[in-house]
Design a protein around this motif. Structure first.
Motif, short mmCIF file in Angstrom:
data_model
loop_
_atom_site.label_atom_id
_atom_site.label_comp_id
_atom_site.label_asym_id
_atom_site.label_seq_id
_atom_site.Cartn_x
_atom_site.Cartn_y
_atom_site.Cartn_z
N PRO A 1 0.82 -1.22 0.00
CA PRO A 1 0.00 0.00 0.00
C PRO A 1 0.85 1.26 0.00
O PRO A 1 0.42 2.30 -0.52
CB PRO A 1 -0.83 -0.13 1.28
N VAL B 1 0.51 5.77 5.36
CA VAL B 1 0.22 4.33 5.25
C VAL B 1 1.22 3.51 6.05
O VAL B 1 0.85 2.54 6.72
CB VAL B 1 0.26 3.88 3.77
N ALA C 1 -4.33 -1.99 3.25
CA ALA C 1 -4.31 -0.53 3.26
C ALA C 1 -5.33 0.03 4.25
O ALA C 1 -5.01 0.93 5.04
CB ALA C 1 -4.59 0.00 1.85
N TYR D 1 -4.34 2.10 7.57
CA TYR D 1 -4.81 3.46 7.79
C TYR D 1 -5.46 3.59 9.17
O TYR D 1 -5.28 4.62 9.86
CB TYR D 1 -5.83 3.86 6.72
#
Length: 453
Positions: free
Chosen positions: A38, A199, A343, A347
């Motif tokens: 990611p 990320v 991802a 996050y």
């Protein structure tokens, strides 16, 4: 509230080298094997600089934790700091509740990482492998993990060695792809660098554990700050070099599309590269998975033992292990795991850890003002600009975090507030309150039906 230091003195047996080994083992884990994908998707060629920016923020955070760990030398000193700087009793609970989500997110990232790299040997759906991994570490934790400390340290040191062997091979070998000369273009390309950091920052989680063993450190005033800074420096160099080496072997687009990005890069080095990365990845993700389960379950246990959540998660089994908290953490992990998105989960974890850094910086500002008389063996330099810079930088990176992940984290905080309220009112009031909520929802549904028809 006064800062109550522990009455029982622990033996000061941890020197600088041991503290650094503990820090590196806790920081350099399975995240680097998963987050390259990611990270490359949003940062592209600038991914190494995203790790460097993350390392800079972690380094400044380490200076704050150094003051914290030497001023309040006890496990859970960050929670103690938050408790001591606010009169609102729900705030420390919400802070701990938030960190719990970050711990579980890191757990799930490693579960998925283990699955993606084990998929090389076991050709089944990675979700099934990840679920099996969660079940296995759950069983291990249910029987106790008192002997895993030395194994985790050995694993961390071995992992760093294997990663540097991979980097050396990539730098000396033939290139199939070469990163652009991005250094001269940095001033005009800050956005992808910051976006990448939003990320991959989760990869730096773990260095703050050093401040929790400050009570057992020799010459803590010098060795705790040094160990924190050395740990962050080693992690930053490792992560940035590994990402740079990966980009010398494959393109950012290829890394972004890979479930096991470092394995894809290692294939460019032939069989030797593959068999360096595979054991390192499995060892790292499995070790981090076990440690993350332990840490997150103990955090839930500690909250419940304080009387929150009706003490449901404070029960222990015949092995004196908080089995309910372990099961509770694993259930939450399964919900995140089923999203099957590294991802998205990264996050969420980054949202938590960035907010935690902002909270620690803000609390330390208040702590200096409220408790100027306390002995501070180490003071964060450039005060108050250092914590202010941490808040500004962390807040800037937070702007690039996926909005859905922020919304999920906000919902988790709202849920935590209601959990807190549920523990502060009597049981019969809670019972009537729950039924009142059910009746209210039924009335709203009935009015909606009447409106429609």
């Amino acid at each position: 509230m006064f800062i109550n230091l522990p009455k029982n003195k622990l033996q000061k047996s941890l020197g600088l080298f041991t503290l650094c080994v503990i820090g590196v083992a806790g920081t350099v884990g399975g995240g680097i094997f998963v987050l390259l994908s990611p990270g490359a998707a949003v940062a592209g060629d600038y991914l190494p600089l995203s790790f460097i920016l993350g390392g800079l923020l972690a380094f400044m955070g380490a200076l704050l934790y150094a003051e914290l760990g030497t001023t309040i030398p006890r496990s859970g000193s960050s929670i103690e700091l938050v408790f001591s700087t606010t009169r609102k009793r729900y705030y420390p609970f919400i802070f701990s509740w938030l960190v719990l989500l970050g711990d579980v997110s890191y757990l799930v990232i490693n579960a998925l990482g283990l699955a993606f790299y084990m998929n090389f040997f076991i050709a089944v759906n990675p979700i099934l492998i990840a679920l099996s991994g969660l079940a296995l570490v759950g069983l291990i934790n249910l029987k106790g993990t008192s002997s895993t400390g030395k194994g985790e340290i050995l694993t961390g040191v071995s992992l760093v060695i294997l990663l540097f062997i991979f980097v050396a091979m990539a730098l000396m070998g033939a290139n199939t792809y070469a990163p652009r000369e991005f250094i001269s273009q940095v001033p005009t390309n800050l956005l992808p660098i910051i976006a990448g950091t939003s990320v991959v920052f989760t990869a730096f989680v773990g260095y703050e554990y050093i401040s929790s063993v400050a009570e057992e450190a020799k010459d803590a005033a010098k060795n705790i700050p040094r160990a924190l800074m050395i740990t962050v420096a080693i992690a930053t160099v490792t992560f940035s070099l590994v990402s740079y080496a990966a980009l010398k072997l494959v393109s950012p687009d290829s890394l972004a599309a890979a479930d096991a990005p470092l394995l894809l890069a290692a294939e460019g080095l032939g069989t030797v590269g593959t068999w360096i990365v595979l054991p390192a990845a499995i060892m790292a993700t499995a070790g981090s998975l076990l440690a993350a389960t332990l840490v997150s379950s103990r955090r839930l246990y500690a909250l419940s033992r304080q009387g929150y959540m009706r003490s449901v998660f404070s029960k222990v089994n015949q092995f004196d292990v908080p089995h309910r908290s372990i099961l509770g953490v694993l259930v939450l992990a399964v919900f995140l795991l089923l999203t099957n998105s590294v991802a998205f989960i990264a996050y969420i974890g980054n949202t938590v850890y960035l907010v935690v850094l902002i909270t620690i910086a803000l609390s330390l500002l208040k702590f200096r003002r409220q408790r100027p008389y306390l002995n501070r063996p180490f003071k964060a330099p450039l005060f108050p600009w250092m914590p202010i810079t941490v808040m500004v930088l962390a807040g800037s990176i937070l702007l690039f975090v996926d909005k859905i992940s922020i919304a999920v984290t906000a919902l988790w905080l709202v849920l935590g507030y209601f959990v807190y309220l549920a523990t502060r009112i009597s049981q019969h009031k809670l019972y009537y309150g729950m039924w009142g909520g059910v009746v209210f929802l039924l009335l709203v549904g009935l009015l909606g039906l009447l409106y429609l028809f």
